[in-house]
Design a protein around this motif. Structure first.
Motif, PDB file in Angstrom:
ATOM      1  N   ASN A 164       1.595   9.193  -1.620  1.00 17.47           N
ATOM      2  CA  ASN A 164       0.487   9.639  -2.466  1.00 17.47           C
ATOM      3  C   ASN A 164       0.489   8.940  -3.826  1.00 17.47           C
ATOM      4  O   ASN A 164       0.725   9.554  -4.857  1.00 17.47           O
ATOM      5  CB  ASN A 164       0.568  11.164  -2.628  1.00 17.47           C
ATOM      6  CG  ASN A 164      -0.643  11.701  -3.369  1.00 17.47           C
ATOM      7  OD1 ASN A 164      -1.725  11.105  -3.317  1.00 17.47           O
ATOM      8  ND2 ASN A 164      -0.468  12.809  -4.086  1.00 17.47           N
ATOM      9  N   THR A 165       0.230   7.629  -3.798  1.00 17.34           N
ATOM     10  CA  THR A 165       0.188   6.875  -5.060  1.00 17.34           C
ATOM     11  C   THR A 165      -1.096   6.050  -5.112  1.00 17.34           C
ATOM     12  O   THR A 165      -1.672   5.715  -4.069  1.00 17.34           O
ATOM     13  CB  THR A 165       1.368   5.881  -5.163  1.00 17.34           C
ATOM     14  OG1 THR A 165       1.273   4.932  -4.086  1.00 17.34           O
ATOM     15  CG2 THR A 165       2.706   6.613  -5.088  1.00 17.34           C
ATOM     16  N   GLU A 166      -1.505   5.731  -6.338  1.00 15.44           N
ATOM     17  CA  GLU A 166      -2.680   4.868  -6.505  1.00 15.44           C
ATOM     18  C   GLU A 166      -2.419   3.502  -5.869  1.00 15.44           C
ATOM     19  O   GLU A 166      -3.309   2.909  -5.270  1.00 15.44           O
ATOM     20  CB  GLU A 166      -2.985   4.666  -7.991  1.00 15.44           C
ATOM     21  CG  GLU A 166      -3.523   5.913  -8.661  1.00 15.44           C
ATOM     22  CD  GLU A 166      -4.316   5.607  -9.927  1.00 15.44           C
ATOM     23  OE1 GLU A 166      -4.581   4.408 -10.199  1.00 15.44           O
ATOM     24  OE2 GLU A 166      -4.665   6.566 -10.617  1.00 15.44           O
ATOM     25  N   LYS A 167      -1.165   3.058  -5.985  1.00 12.74           N
ATOM     26  CA  LYS A 167      -0.809   1.733  -5.473  1.00 12.74           C
ATOM     27  C   LYS A 167      -1.057   1.667  -3.955  1.00 12.74           C
ATOM     28  O   LYS A 167      -1.642   0.703  -3.451  1.00 12.74           O
ATOM     29  CB  LYS A 167       0.661   1.451  -5.800  1.00 12.74           C
ATOM     30  CG  LYS A 167       1.114   0.055  -5.489  1.00 12.74           C
ATOM     31  CD  LYS A 167       2.497  -0.194  -6.113  1.00 12.74           C
ATOM     32  CE  LYS A 167       3.098  -1.486  -5.619  1.00 12.74           C
ATOM     33  NZ  LYS A 167       3.560  -1.406  -4.220  1.00 12.74           N
ATOM     34  N   ALA A 168      -0.621   2.712  -3.233  1.00 10.99           N
ATOM     35  CA  ALA A 168      -0.802   2.731  -1.779  1.00 10.99           C
ATOM     36  C   ALA A 168      -2.292   2.716  -1.429  1.00 10.99           C
ATOM     37  O   ALA A 168      -2.722   2.014  -0.507  1.00 10.99           O
ATOM     38  CB  ALA A 168      -0.119   3.960  -1.186  1.00 10.99           C
ATOM     39  N   ALA A 169      -3.077   3.496  -2.198  1.00 11.43           N
ATOM     40  CA  ALA A 169      -4.517   3.549  -1.921  1.00 11.43           C
ATOM     41  C   ALA A 169      -5.172   2.205  -2.209  1.00 11.43           C
ATOM     42  O   ALA A 169      -6.030   1.742  -1.440  1.00 11.43           O
ATOM     43  CB  ALA A 169      -5.162   4.654  -2.759  1.00 11.43           C
ATOM     44  N   ILE A 170      -4.755   1.573  -3.304  1.00 11.67           N
ATOM     45  CA  ILE A 170      -5.349   0.277  -3.668  1.00 11.67           C
ATOM     46  C   ILE A 170      -5.020  -0.765  -2.595  1.00 11.67           C
ATOM     47  O   ILE A 170      -5.877  -1.557  -2.191  1.00 11.67           O
ATOM     48  CB  ILE A 170      -4.888  -0.175  -5.075  1.00 11.67           C
ATOM     49  CG1 ILE A 170      -5.516   0.742  -6.130  1.00 11.67           C
ATOM     50  CG2 ILE A 170      -5.264  -1.632  -5.350  1.00 11.67           C
ATOM     51  CD1 ILE A 170      -4.918   0.618  -7.518  1.00 11.67           C
ATOM     52  N   GLU A 171      -3.786  -0.720  -2.095  1.00 12.23           N
ATOM     53  CA  GLU A 171      -3.411  -1.642  -1.019  1.00 12.23           C
ATOM     54  C   GLU A 171      -4.314  -1.432   0.204  1.00 12.23           C
ATOM     55  O   GLU A 171      -4.770  -2.385   0.829  1.00 12.23           O
ATOM     56  CB  GLU A 171      -1.952  -1.423  -0.603  1.00 12.23           C
ATOM     57  CG  GLU A 171      -0.964  -2.154  -1.497  1.00 12.23           C
ATOM     58  CD  GLU A 171       0.486  -1.911  -1.100  1.00 12.23           C
ATOM     59  OE1 GLU A 171       1.351  -2.175  -1.941  1.00 12.23           O
ATOM     60  OE2 GLU A 171       0.734  -1.451   0.034  1.00 12.23           O
ATOM     61  N   LEU A 172      -4.575  -0.150   0.494  1.00 16.95           N
ATOM     62  CA  LEU A 172      -5.395   0.153   1.667  1.00 16.95           C
ATOM     63  C   LEU A 172      -6.840  -0.324   1.480  1.00 16.95           C
ATOM     64  O   LEU A 172      -7.388  -1.010   2.347  1.00 16.95           O
ATOM     65  CB  LEU A 172      -5.372   1.662   1.954  1.00 16.95           C
ATOM     66  CG  LEU A 172      -6.264   2.091   3.109  1.00 16.95           C
ATOM     67  CD1 LEU A 172      -5.724   1.572   4.437  1.00 16.95           C
ATOM     68  CD2 LEU A 172      -6.395   3.603   3.169  1.00 16.95           C
ATOM     69  N   PRO A 178     -11.580   6.962  -5.173  1.00 22.72           N
ATOM     70  CA  PRO A 178     -12.174   7.818  -6.204  1.00 22.72           C
ATOM     71  C   PRO A 178     -11.409   7.843  -7.529  1.00 22.72           C
ATOM     72  O   PRO A 178     -12.025   7.779  -8.600  1.00 22.72           O
ATOM     73  CB  PRO A 178     -12.206   9.201  -5.549  1.00 22.72           C
ATOM     74  CG  PRO A 178     -12.373   8.882  -4.096  1.00 22.72           C
ATOM     75  CD  PRO A 178     -11.552   7.645  -3.868  1.00 22.72           C
ATOM     76  N   ALA A 179     -10.059   7.896  -7.498  1.00 21.25           N
ATOM     77  CA  ALA A 179      -9.287   8.000  -8.741  1.00 21.25           C
ATOM     78  C   ALA A 179      -9.534   6.811  -9.665  1.00 21.25           C
ATOM     79  O   ALA A 179      -9.440   6.936 -10.886  1.00 21.25           O
ATOM     80  CB  ALA A 179      -7.795   8.123  -8.429  1.00 21.25           C
ATOM     81  N   ASN A 180      -9.888   5.666  -9.085  1.00 18.15           N
ATOM     82  CA  ASN A 180     -10.136   4.476  -9.903  1.00 18.15           C
ATOM     83  C   ASN A 180     -11.611   4.111  -9.998  1.00 18.15           C
ATOM     84  O   ASN A 180     -11.965   3.167 -10.699  1.00 18.15           O
ATOM     85  CB  ASN A 180      -9.394   3.274  -9.309  1.00 18.15           C
ATOM     86  CG  ASN A 180      -8.114   2.999 -10.039  1.00 18.15           C
ATOM     87  OD1 ASN A 180      -8.120   2.887 -11.264  1.00 18.15           O
ATOM     88  ND2 ASN A 180      -7.025   2.929  -9.312  1.00 18.15           N
ATOM     89  N   MET A 181     -12.467   4.844  -9.251  1.00 20.36           N
ATOM     90  CA  MET A 181     -13.877   4.441  -9.214  1.00 20.36           C
ATOM     91  C   MET A 181     -14.766   5.626  -9.580  1.00 20.36           C
ATOM     92  O   MET A 181     -14.940   5.919 -10.748  1.00 20.36           O
ATOM     93  CB  MET A 181     -14.205   3.855  -7.829  1.00 20.36           C
ATOM     94  CG  MET A 181     -13.399   2.570  -7.549  1.00 20.36           C
ATOM     95  SD  MET A 181     -13.408   2.016  -5.845  1.00 20.36           S
ATOM     96  CE  MET A 181     -15.034   1.293  -5.705  1.00 20.36           C
ATOM     97  N   THR A 182     -15.279   6.368  -8.582  1.00 20.70           N
ATOM     98  CA  THR A 182     -16.243   7.448  -8.855  1.00 20.70           C
ATOM     99  C   THR A 182     -15.715   8.529  -9.795  1.00 20.70           C
ATOM    100  O   THR A 182     -16.478   9.145 -10.536  1.00 20.70           O
ATOM    101  CB  THR A 182     -16.666   8.144  -7.541  1.00 20.70           C
ATOM    102  OG1 THR A 182     -15.478   8.449  -6.799  1.00 20.70           O
ATOM    103  CG2 THR A 182     -17.562   7.250  -6.715  1.00 20.70           C
TER     104      THR A 182
END
Ligand code: PLP
Length: 230
Positions: A139-147, A170-174
């Protein structure tokens, strides 16, 4: 006075005025237009009196859609029922696939029978729509960004409701403007990813997510390579 934003459902899946609403709004930029090529909105009122008030404001403020954009919305609406059917069918298959992937934590889609609002969604709408979100076990931003940067059919972009599938973080965009603690409290996890399922073949979309999610597995050489590049 009850006002409903019916953008995600579209009038094909749910008609809020029949369910008791006074005003319904749509971002016609999304499913009504359907091709991500215009910006438009719709206000539908239950009564002619309410409609006249909105019309007065439109006239006074000049919030009028241009003729070409109006025509694009009309042309979009002509295929809306067919598009919604495909969005719903594909989204259900993809949501089901996501629940089986070991890298995925929670899957949010009202068509899944374990969704807290599944019963009411089934009761008042004729389909569950094309929007899915899910969080990752890592549950990290890094994992989501990689995806979100590893898919090929899913394009990384905000917006939704078009013929092409979109993926967003969403955490980095909307939801970036919401402070992190508030955002997490509202259920928007750091690793939350949102999908807008388009009209591509559902199996192709699943394969695309599968290869991107497989990169999440620990000790995966692709993941290490990505981390090195980043
Ligand atoms: C996009 C969106 C809006 C805003 O509409 P625009 O056409 O982008 O101005 C409002 N409500 C919902 C639910 C949306 O998805």
């Amino acid at each position: 006075m009850l006002c409903v934003d019916n953008t995600f459902a579209s009038p094909v899946l749910q008609q809020p005025i029949a369910l008791g609403a006074d005003i319904v709004v749509h971002s016609a930029t999304k499913y009504l237009g359907g091709h991500s090529d215009l910006i438009a909105g719709v206000v539908v009122t239950k009564t002619a009196e309410l409609g006249a008030k909105i019309k007065y404001l439109q006239n006074a403020c000049g919030a009028i859609l241009g003729p070409f954009d109006s025509w694009l919305v009309i042309r979009g609406i002509e295929t809306l029922h067919l598009r919604m059917k495909q969005h719903c069918n594909s989204a259900l298959s993809i949501a089901q696939f996501l629940t089986t992937h070991p890298a995925v934590d929670k899957v949010y889609y009202p068509g899944l029978s374990n969704h807290p609002n599944h019963t009411i969604a089934a009761k008042q709408s004729s389909g569950f729509g094309g929007i899915i979100s899910f969080s990752l076990k890592t549950n990290t931003e890094k994992a989501a960004i990689e995806l979100v940067t590893s898919t090929q059919l899913f394009k990384l972009a905000e917006s939704l409701g078009g013929i092409k599938s979109l993926i967003s973080h969403p955490a980095n965009m909307t939801h970036k403007s919401i402070p992190a603690t508030k955002r997490r409290a509202a259920g928007v996890a750091d690793s939350l990813v949102r999908l807008s399922i388009g009209l591509e073949d559902a199996d192709d979309l699943i394969k695309d997510l599968q290869q991107a999610l497989d990169l999440q597995k620990t000790n995966n050489p692709f993941k290490q390579a990505l981390t090195t590049i980043n």
